[in-house]
Design a protein around this motif. Structure first.
Motif, mmCIF file in Angstrom:
data_model
loop_
_atom_site.group_PDB
_atom_site.id
_atom_site.type_symbol
_atom_site.label_atom_id
_atom_site.label_comp_id
_atom_site.label_asym_id
_atom_site.label_seq_id
_atom_site.Cartn_x
_atom_site.Cartn_y
_atom_site.Cartn_z
ATOM 1 N N TYR A 69 0.802 -1.224 0.000
ATOM 2 C CA TYR A 69 0.000 0.000 0.000
ATOM 3 C C TYR A 69 0.838 1.280 0.000
ATOM 4 O O TYR A 69 0.329 2.340 -0.362
ATOM 5 C CB TYR A 69 -0.956 -0.013 1.193
ATOM 6 C CG TYR A 69 -2.041 -1.042 1.006
ATOM 7 C CD1 TYR A 69 -3.086 -0.834 0.110
ATOM 8 C CD2 TYR A 69 -2.007 -2.255 1.687
ATOM 9 C CE1 TYR A 69 -4.073 -1.794 -0.086
ATOM 10 C CE2 TYR A 69 -2.990 -3.214 1.499
ATOM 11 C CZ TYR A 69 -4.015 -2.969 0.609
ATOM 12 O OH TYR A 69 -4.986 -3.920 0.404
ATOM 13 N N LEU A 70 2.116 1.199 0.388
ATOM 14 C CA LEU A 70 2.966 2.381 0.315
ATOM 15 C C LEU A 70 3.641 2.525 -1.038
ATOM 16 O O LEU A 70 3.774 3.629 -1.566
ATOM 17 C CB LEU A 70 4.033 2.340 1.416
ATOM 18 C CG LEU A 70 3.566 2.617 2.845
ATOM 19 C CD1 LEU A 70 4.748 2.551 3.807
ATOM 20 C CD2 LEU A 70 2.895 3.977 2.946
ATOM 21 N N PHE A 71 4.083 1.400 -1.612
ATOM 22 C CA PHE A 71 4.875 1.462 -2.831
ATOM 23 C C PHE A 71 4.176 0.882 -4.056
ATOM 24 O O PHE A 71 4.645 1.042 -5.175
ATOM 25 C CB PHE A 71 6.212 0.721 -2.624
ATOM 26 C CG PHE A 71 6.977 1.200 -1.433
ATOM 27 C CD1 PHE A 71 7.392 2.518 -1.333
ATOM 28 C CD2 PHE A 71 7.289 0.346 -0.389
ATOM 29 C CE1 PHE A 71 8.102 2.971 -0.227
ATOM 30 C CE2 PHE A 71 8.000 0.783 0.718
ATOM 31 C CZ PHE A 71 8.408 2.099 0.802
ATOM 32 N N GLY A 72 3.052 0.176 -3.845
ATOM 33 C CA GLY A 72 2.405 -0.493 -4.969
ATOM 34 C C GLY A 72 1.986 0.447 -6.079
ATOM 35 O O GLY A 72 2.243 0.192 -7.262
ATOM 36 N N GLY A 73 1.343 1.560 -5.713
ATOM 37 C CA GLY A 73 0.890 2.501 -6.730
ATOM 38 C C GLY A 73 2.041 3.145 -7.480
ATOM 39 O O GLY A 73 1.974 3.346 -8.695
ATOM 40 N N ALA A 74 3.116 3.466 -6.779
ATOM 41 C CA ALA A 74 4.252 4.135 -7.414
ATOM 42 C C ALA A 74 5.046 3.193 -8.309
ATOM 43 O O ALA A 74 5.558 3.593 -9.360
ATOM 44 C CB ALA A 74 5.163 4.725 -6.340
ATOM 45 N N ILE A 75 5.137 1.934 -7.929
ATOM 46 C CA ILE A 75 5.973 0.991 -8.680
ATOM 47 C C ILE A 75 5.205 0.323 -9.815
ATOM 48 O O ILE A 75 5.700 0.217 -10.947
ATOM 49 C CB ILE A 75 6.551 -0.082 -7.737
ATOM 50 C CG1 ILE A 75 7.496 0.570 -6.723
ATOM 51 C CG2 ILE A 75 7.291 -1.158 -8.514
ATOM 52 C CD1 ILE A 75 8.038 -0.390 -5.679
ATOM 53 N N ALA A 76 3.989 -0.151 -9.535
ATOM 54 C CA ALA A 76 3.237 -0.934 -10.526
ATOM 55 C C ALA A 76 1.998 -0.226 -11.046
ATOM 56 O O ALA A 76 1.318 -0.759 -11.923
ATOM 57 C CB ALA A 76 2.827 -2.280 -9.923
ATOM 58 N N GLY A 77 1.694 0.935 -10.527
ATOM 59 C CA GLY A 77 0.513 1.657 -10.995
ATOM 60 C C GLY A 77 -0.739 1.376 -10.198
ATOM 61 O O GLY A 77 -1.672 2.169 -10.203
#
Length: 278
Positions: A69-77
């Protein structure tokens, strides 16, 4: 009165000696039964101190939630896409971190004098070592089961179904059993449990983060990508992803098993020799 007590004590001693003389000596336990007994000892330690399971229950969930939830959106969209990619890697990471505690537990027994008591028993010498690591394997299964269960609750669905998830977990447990012999050597070489823990995590943290657990190696600089591609943890994560996706990568699976076998073959004799000499 003292005469009566002395007479009774002598009679008891004679009865004990007669029983020892007339009763056949029980057979010496075999290597397998002895190792399983020490494995059960590890389970009893968890039963009496259930806080020991915090590292295999709370920590994996914390890593999964944090990275998704912290990095998922930034890394995979999106968090769902990143969860599909990273969950097999987090399975690997969570279980491998648990192997450090094999060395910590062994060092604790050593510094408290428990190992000296084991050496005095008429048993197969490596039984306490093997049994301890067999007991730790149950912790690996618990850690892996927790991470998969929470992942499914968050929306992860392995294409290979339950069979793929079980096969992936089994592969990670086998690899972790081989790796745990490395930390057992540390447990016998270093002087305190804290030193073993610090040294263990100093070694496994860089290897875990310099892998394909969190990001696709194609996004990394050339030299770093080359290291990630040959990192055994990356290969293990790739094998787990392939098993969960229903498209087993035979080469990655074989390499992971070979690495586990090599680690055990190299560090098991070293651990046994150090165990006898410490």
């Amino acid at each position: 009165m003292s005469t009566a007590t002395s007479t009774t004590g002598g009679a008891d001693t004679a009865a004990v000696r007669q029983a020892i003389a007339t009763t056949a000596r029980p057979p010496r336990p075999g290597p397998l039964s002895t190792a399983l007994t020490f494995g059960w000892r590890g389970m009893l330690k968890v039963k009496h101190v259930p806080e020991q399971l915090l590292d295999v229950t709370v920590t994996p969930v914390m890593f999964l939630l944090m990275f998704t939830y912290l990095f998922g959106g930034a890394i995979a969209g999106s968090t769902s896409a990143y969860l599909d990619y990273t969950l097999p890697g987090l399975l690997v990471m969570s279980v491998l971190f648990t192997t450090v505690y094999s060395g910590v537990s062994l060092n604790t027994d050593l510094t408290k004098g428990v190992v000296d008591r084991f050496r005095s028993l008429p048993i197969w010498r490596p039984a306490p070592l093997l049994g301890s690591l067999l007991g730790d394997s149950v912790r690996y299964v618990i850690a892996g089961t927790v991470i998969i269960t929470v992942g499914v609750a968050l929306g992860y669905r392995p294409d290979a179904g339950v069979g793929g998830a079980v096969a992936s977990l089994a592969l990670v447990v086998v690899f972790s059993f081989g790796l745990s012999w490395v930390f057992s050597v540390l447990g016998l070489l270093l002087r305190s449990p804290n030193a073993v823990m610090n040294a263990g995590f100093m070694g496994i943290f860089p290897l875990t983060f310099l892998s394909n657990v969190f990001v696709d190696p194609e996004t990394l600089p050339g030299p770093l990508q080359a290291f990630v591609d040959v990192n055994p943890i990356s290969i293990l994560a790739t094998a787990c992803r392939s098993l969960m996706d229903g498209t087993p990568d035979g080469e990655a699976i074989v390499v992971a098993l070979v690495v586990a076998a090599v680690l055990a073959a190299v560090f098991l004799p070293i651990t046994t020799r150090l165990y006898r000499s410490r």
